[in-house]
Design a protein around this motif. Structure first.
Motif, mmCIF file in Angstrom:
data_model
loop_
_atom_site.group_PDB
_atom_site.id
_atom_site.type_symbol
_atom_site.label_atom_id
_atom_site.label_comp_id
_atom_site.label_asym_id
_atom_site.label_seq_id
_atom_site.Cartn_x
_atom_site.Cartn_y
_atom_site.Cartn_z
ATOM 1 N N LEU A 15 0.799 -1.226 0.000
ATOM 2 C CA LEU A 15 0.000 0.000 0.000
ATOM 3 C C LEU A 15 0.830 1.275 0.000
ATOM 4 O O LEU A 15 0.468 2.253 -0.652
ATOM 5 N N GLN A 19 0.216 4.960 -2.193
ATOM 6 C CA GLN A 19 -0.657 5.737 -1.322
ATOM 7 C C GLN A 19 -0.373 7.230 -1.428
ATOM 8 O O GLN A 19 0.781 7.657 -1.414
ATOM 9 N N TYR A 28 -10.396 4.146 -3.522
ATOM 10 C CA TYR A 28 -10.824 2.771 -3.779
ATOM 11 C C TYR A 28 -11.190 2.098 -2.472
ATOM 12 O O TYR A 28 -10.544 2.336 -1.448
ATOM 13 N N LEU A 30 -10.877 -0.828 0.094
ATOM 14 C CA LEU A 30 -9.702 -1.656 0.392
ATOM 15 C C LEU A 30 -10.098 -2.894 1.178
ATOM 16 O O LEU A 30 -10.744 -2.793 2.222
ATOM 17 N N ASN A 32 -9.285 -5.389 3.737
ATOM 18 C CA ASN A 32 -8.345 -5.521 4.852
ATOM 19 C C ASN A 32 -8.629 -6.830 5.585
ATOM 20 O O ASN A 32 -9.573 -7.537 5.248
ATOM 21 N N TYR A 50 -8.960 3.475 0.434
ATOM 22 C CA TYR A 50 -7.554 3.658 0.085
ATOM 23 C C TYR A 50 -7.457 4.811 -0.898
ATOM 24 O O TYR A 50 -8.133 4.816 -1.922
ATOM 25 N N TYR A 60 -4.047 -4.481 -9.618
ATOM 26 C CA TYR A 60 -4.099 -4.209 -8.182
ATOM 27 C C TYR A 60 -5.516 -4.271 -7.621
ATOM 28 O O TYR A 60 -5.718 -4.139 -6.415
ATOM 29 N N MET A 87 -11.956 -3.699 -5.808
ATOM 30 C CA MET A 87 -11.386 -3.323 -4.513
ATOM 31 C C MET A 87 -9.873 -3.525 -4.551
ATOM 32 O O MET A 87 -9.368 -4.415 -5.222
ATOM 33 N N VAL A 88 -9.150 -2.682 -3.813
ATOM 34 C CA VAL A 88 -7.699 -2.837 -3.703
ATOM 35 C C VAL A 88 -7.416 -4.047 -2.817
ATOM 36 O O VAL A 88 -8.042 -4.223 -1.774
ATOM 37 N N SER A 90 -4.521 -5.723 -0.649
ATOM 38 C CA SER A 90 -3.227 -5.379 -0.052
ATOM 39 C C SER A 90 -2.287 -6.578 -0.028
ATOM 40 O O SER A 90 -2.679 -7.710 -0.307
#
Length: 194
Positions: A15, A19, A28, A30, A32, A50, A60, A87-88, A90
């Motif tokens: 990230l 960032q 976006y 994210l 987690n 994010y 990504y 979605m991002v 990570s």
């Protein structure tokens, strides 16, 4: 056959590399660790936002049919659908994107969440405090392919069973609210009667 022969297997985005240092127009959702539920679903209300310093490449972002696997215990795999695409992802996760038609993503999702496979992942996790597994282990993961039709049957039954369990949990939650409401009303009526 190794998983890497049938799918791309890579870590999610580090990230800090993309960032923004201040609020950005490139926002976006994210995925987690809090989002990933033990039963293999994503809880969207737990997602963070994010802010990227530039538009992110598709690689990504989650895509429908991707399988996202936690790199730390409990190593839960989730299947991305229309509601969780874009979605991002990570670097706490591995993204598996099936590229060969002889492997169904829905079947792989089921397979990665079986006790037998999770045990193998636990056995191959590093011995640091987090017990992390690396993407290379999953890329080198050996799997015997069933016919596409057999994969489809297993996958459909698994998704149906997951949906049923989800509906039963929702029903139980609604019943609890109903019971609490009835008991509160009974208490209020009894209190007024005194």
């Amino acid at each position: 056959m190794k998983l890497q022969d049938l799918a791309s297997v890579r870590s999610g985005l580090v990230l800090s590399r993309k960032q923004a240092k201040e609020p950005s127009e490139y926002r976006y959702p994210l995925i987690n660790l809090r989002c990933i539920q033990q039963e293999g679903t994503i809880q969207l209300k737990e997602a963070d936002i994010y802010e990227a310093k530039e538009p992110l490449k598709e690689e990504y972002l989650s895509q429908s049919g991707d399988i996202i696997v936690r790199l730390t215990a409990p190593y839960t795999a989730v299947l991305i659908d229309e509601t969780t695409s874009g979605m991002v992802v990570s670097s706490n996760f591995v993204v598996i994107r099936v590229e060969d038609k002889s492997l169904l993503p829905e079947y792989l999702f089921w397979l990665l969440n079986t006790e037998k496979i999770k045990r193998k992942i636990y056995e191959n996790a590093t011995s640091n405090m987090l017990g992390a597994v690396n993407a290379r282990f999953l890329a080198d993961f050996e799997l015997a392919l069933l016919s596409v039709e057999d994969q489809r049957k297993i996958a459909q039954f698994n998704l149906l069973a997951k949906r049923e369990r989800q509906l039963l949990r929702m029903l139980a939650d609604e019943k609890e609210k109903y019971y609490a409401g009835v008991l509160n009303q009974a208490y209020k009526r009894a209190k007024k009667g005194k």
